[in-house]
Design a protein around this motif. Structure first.
Motif, mmCIF file in Angstrom:
data_model
loop_
_atom_site.group_PDB
_atom_site.id
_atom_site.type_symbol
_atom_site.label_atom_id
_atom_site.label_comp_id
_atom_site.label_asym_id
_atom_site.label_seq_id
_atom_site.Cartn_x
_atom_site.Cartn_y
_atom_site.Cartn_z
ATOM 1 N N VAL A 133 0.850 -1.195 0.000
ATOM 2 C CA VAL A 133 0.000 0.000 0.000
ATOM 3 C C VAL A 133 0.885 1.243 0.000
ATOM 4 C CG1 VAL A 133 -1.741 1.304 1.264
ATOM 5 C CG2 VAL A 133 -1.860 -1.199 1.217
ATOM 6 N N ARG A 134 0.548 2.204 -0.832
ATOM 7 C CA ARG A 134 1.336 3.440 -0.895
ATOM 8 C C ARG A 134 0.673 4.573 -0.125
ATOM 9 N NH1 ARG A 134 1.943 3.186 -7.466
ATOM 10 N NH2 ARG A 134 3.222 1.300 -7.604
ATOM 11 N N HIS A 135 -0.646 4.707 -0.287
ATOM 12 C CA HIS A 135 -1.322 5.870 0.286
ATOM 13 C C HIS A 135 -2.459 5.504 1.230
ATOM 14 C CE1 HIS A 135 0.934 8.086 -2.701
ATOM 15 N NE2 HIS A 135 0.383 7.373 -3.669
ATOM 16 N N GLN A 136 -3.294 4.536 0.843
ATOM 17 C CA GLN A 136 -4.493 4.271 1.616
ATOM 18 C C GLN A 136 -4.944 2.816 1.480
ATOM 19 O OE1 GLN A 136 -8.832 6.340 2.269
ATOM 20 N NE2 GLN A 136 -8.136 6.222 0.163
ATOM 21 N N LEU A 137 -5.328 2.243 2.617
ATOM 22 C CA LEU A 137 -5.945 0.918 2.642
ATOM 23 C C LEU A 137 -7.361 1.089 3.166
ATOM 24 C CD1 LEU A 137 -5.784 -2.213 2.458
ATOM 25 C CD2 LEU A 137 -5.016 -2.186 4.843
ATOM 26 N N ARG A 138 -8.346 0.565 2.405
ATOM 27 C CA ARG A 138 -9.744 0.605 2.826
ATOM 28 C C ARG A 138 -10.247 -0.824 2.982
ATOM 29 N NH1 ARG A 138 -12.047 4.353 -1.854
ATOM 30 N NH2 ARG A 138 -10.385 3.247 -2.973
ATOM 31 N N VAL A 139 -10.958 -1.080 4.073
ATOM 32 C CA VAL A 139 -11.299 -2.453 4.432
ATOM 33 C C VAL A 139 -12.769 -2.562 4.815
ATOM 34 C CG1 VAL A 139 -10.854 -4.332 6.055
ATOM 35 C CG2 VAL A 139 -8.958 -2.912 5.255
ATOM 36 N N PHE A 140 -13.438 -3.601 4.302
ATOM 37 C CA PHE A 140 -14.692 -4.082 4.860
ATOM 38 C C PHE A 140 -14.328 -5.288 5.724
ATOM 39 C CE2 PHE A 140 -17.565 -2.594 1.130
ATOM 40 C CZ PHE A 140 -17.740 -1.362 1.738
ATOM 41 N N ASN A 153 -2.714 -8.589 13.268
ATOM 42 C CA ASN A 153 -2.553 -7.908 11.979
ATOM 43 C C ASN A 153 -1.351 -6.963 11.986
ATOM 44 O OD1 ASN A 153 -2.926 -6.965 9.414
ATOM 45 N ND2 ASN A 153 -5.013 -6.262 9.714
ATOM 46 N N GLN A 154 -0.175 -7.548 12.137
ATOM 47 C CA GLN A 154 1.055 -6.762 12.197
ATOM 48 C C GLN A 154 1.290 -5.973 10.912
ATOM 49 O OE1 GLN A 154 3.031 -6.342 14.926
ATOM 50 N NE2 GLN A 154 4.011 -4.766 13.672
ATOM 51 N N ALA A 155 0.840 -6.515 9.777
ATOM 52 C CA ALA A 155 1.031 -5.808 8.505
ATOM 53 C C ALA A 155 0.337 -4.449 8.525
ATOM 54 C CB ALA A 155 0.510 -6.658 7.349
ATOM 55 N N GLU A 156 -0.879 -4.398 9.086
ATOM 56 C CA GLU A 156 -1.580 -3.111 9.178
ATOM 57 C C GLU A 156 -0.872 -2.174 10.152
ATOM 58 O OE1 GLU A 156 -5.705 -1.192 10.890
ATOM 59 O OE2 GLU A 156 -5.838 -3.111 9.838
ATOM 60 N N LEU A 157 -0.410 -2.704 11.272
ATOM 61 C CA LEU A 157 0.303 -1.859 12.235
ATOM 62 C C LEU A 157 1.545 -1.248 11.602
ATOM 63 C CD1 LEU A 157 0.015 -4.086 15.441
ATOM 64 C CD2 LEU A 157 -1.255 -1.990 14.929
ATOM 65 N N ASP A 158 2.222 -2.022 10.755
ATOM 66 C CA ASP A 158 3.403 -1.498 10.062
ATOM 67 C C ASP A 158 3.005 -0.364 9.114
ATOM 68 O OD1 ASP A 158 4.954 -3.346 11.375
ATOM 69 O OD2 ASP A 158 5.036 -4.756 9.701
ATOM 70 N N LEU A 159 1.866 -0.536 8.415
ATOM 71 C CA LEU A 159 1.383 0.513 7.525
ATOM 72 C C LEU A 159 1.104 1.802 8.298
ATOM 73 C CD1 LEU A 159 -1.240 -1.093 5.094
ATOM 74 C CD2 LEU A 159 1.091 -0.407 4.584
ATOM 75 N N LEU A 160 0.384 1.658 9.400
ATOM 76 C CA LEU A 160 0.035 2.822 10.208
ATOM 77 C C LEU A 160 1.288 3.507 10.736
ATOM 78 C CD1 LEU A 160 -2.983 1.227 12.079
ATOM 79 C CD2 LEU A 160 -3.115 3.138 10.470
ATOM 80 N N ASN A 161 2.290 2.717 11.079
ATOM 81 C CA ASN A 161 3.549 3.276 11.565
ATOM 82 C C ASN A 161 4.261 4.074 10.480
ATOM 83 O OD1 ASN A 161 5.548 3.506 13.712
ATOM 84 N ND2 ASN A 161 6.833 2.169 12.468
#
Length: 341
Positions: A133-140, A153-161
């Motif tokens: 992801v470069r800019h934004q991840l949107r999730v249902f 969900n470590q991958a999402e935490l890395d994105l947020l970081n």
């Protein structure tokens, strides 16, 4: 000492030797062996690498001595070289992207779609997409979950970081799973923007405006061999993006902080009963009788609950109540049907 110069092509051992030279005075090989704590052969290799990178100078004599070149000069030179290399790489990547897009415009529409089958393959492709992801991840976010819904969900935490925007619309049932609210709270504290709907149509991940991943078929339970579809840029992807934004606009903000207003115990027993009867769909007259309130008092209490939940409609109040456990363990005093008016 933590190695930081690998991005410039300086390996950790060479960096430690360079750090040992920063006193500014010439030192011998034996001095460096003692200071860096490395065998002589490895110090020699590190010195050769540092010399070739322009970070270290050698003074001939008996014994030979070594001195660090001013980091402001030497490291800036390496940084400029690396920036030039990155610029050329970006230009090359742009050329490849343009060639790919030109080819994509003429390829078979079926190639816009990938079918991924099997738990391991689905997880691998999902992780790959999230980490790119470069800019934004949107999730249902919607059950069922193959991991029980309790993966941190470590991958999402890395994105947020990294500062990437993550927006999630949760199905009300997804946050009712024991232990899951703690995870949702953790993601929110890391920066995730979260909202909740009574019924999210499907689970889905949208990566920027480039890719979408969603199940090929809905199921009531975990599929031992799930099939997911990955969609590339297309009108279908645009439609899924529009669907997300439409549902995001009507979803209720999910409040996960441990505030008194979101603590089920902070509601009085009577207010918990009101919320329970409201979410059950009973008419106001029946609710007033059950709660032993006048009609006017009932309306006032309902308005106060809506303000407390930040809801503009009773539907949103119901979503907030389900999301925050306001009706846990509360039962009406007697069985009341919708006909008791």
């Amino acid at each position: 000492m933590e190695a930081m110069l690998e991005v410039l092509g300086i390996d950790p051992e060479s960096e430690s030797v360079y750090a040992a030279l920063l006193s500014g005075r010439p030192v011998t090989l034996d001095d460096l062996v003692r200071t860096a704590g490395l065998p002589p052969a490895r110090v020699r290799v590190a010195l050769r690498r540092l010399q070739s990178s322009g970070l270290v100078g050698r003074r001939h004599g008996r014994p030979a001595t070594y001195i660090a070149i001013d980091p402001e000069v030497a490291l800036d030179g390496l940084l400029l070289n690396r920036q030039d290399e990155l610029h050329k790489a970006r230009l090359r990547a742009g050329e490849f992207t343009e060639r790919f897009r030109r080819a994509a415009a003429t390829r078979d529409p079926a190639e816009v779609i990938e079918i991924i089958t099997g738990t391991d393959a689905v997880q691998q492709r999902s992780d790959q997409m999230v980490r790119n992801v470069r800019h934004q991840l949107r999730v249902f976010d919607k059950p069922p979950y193959h991991d029980g819904g309790l993966d941190p969900n470590q991958a999402e935490l890395d994105l947020l970081n990294r500062g990437v925007t993550v927006r999630a619309v949760y199905d009300a049932a997804s946050i009712d799973i024991p232990g899951r609210q703690k995870l949702v709270r953790m993601w929110a504290e890391a920066g995730e923007e979260a909202r909740v709907l009574a019924d999210v149509p499907t689970k889905m991940g949208l990566v920027d405006d480039r890719l979408a991943m969603l199940p090929l078929r809905a199921g009531s339970g975990p599929d031992p061999s799930p099939s997911f579809v990955v969609l590339h840029r297309s009108a279908v992807l645009d439609a899924l993006s529009a669907l997300f934004e439409a549902l995001w606009a009507v979803a209720q903000p999910l409040r996960t902080q441990d505030a008194a207003g979101d603590d089920p115990q902070a509601l009085s027993e009577r207010d918990q009963l009101l919320v329970s009867l409201l979410t059950a769909g009973l008419p106001d007259e029946a609710i007033a009788r059950q709660a032993d309130l006048s009609y006017r008092t009932l309306q006032r209490r309902v308005r106060a609950l809506m303000e407390r939940a930040g809801a503009s409609t009773r539907f949103q109040l119901g979503i907030h109540a389900a999301a925050n456990g306001w009706v846990t363990g509360v039962k009406p005093r007697t069985s009341v049907s919708g006909g008791d008016e």
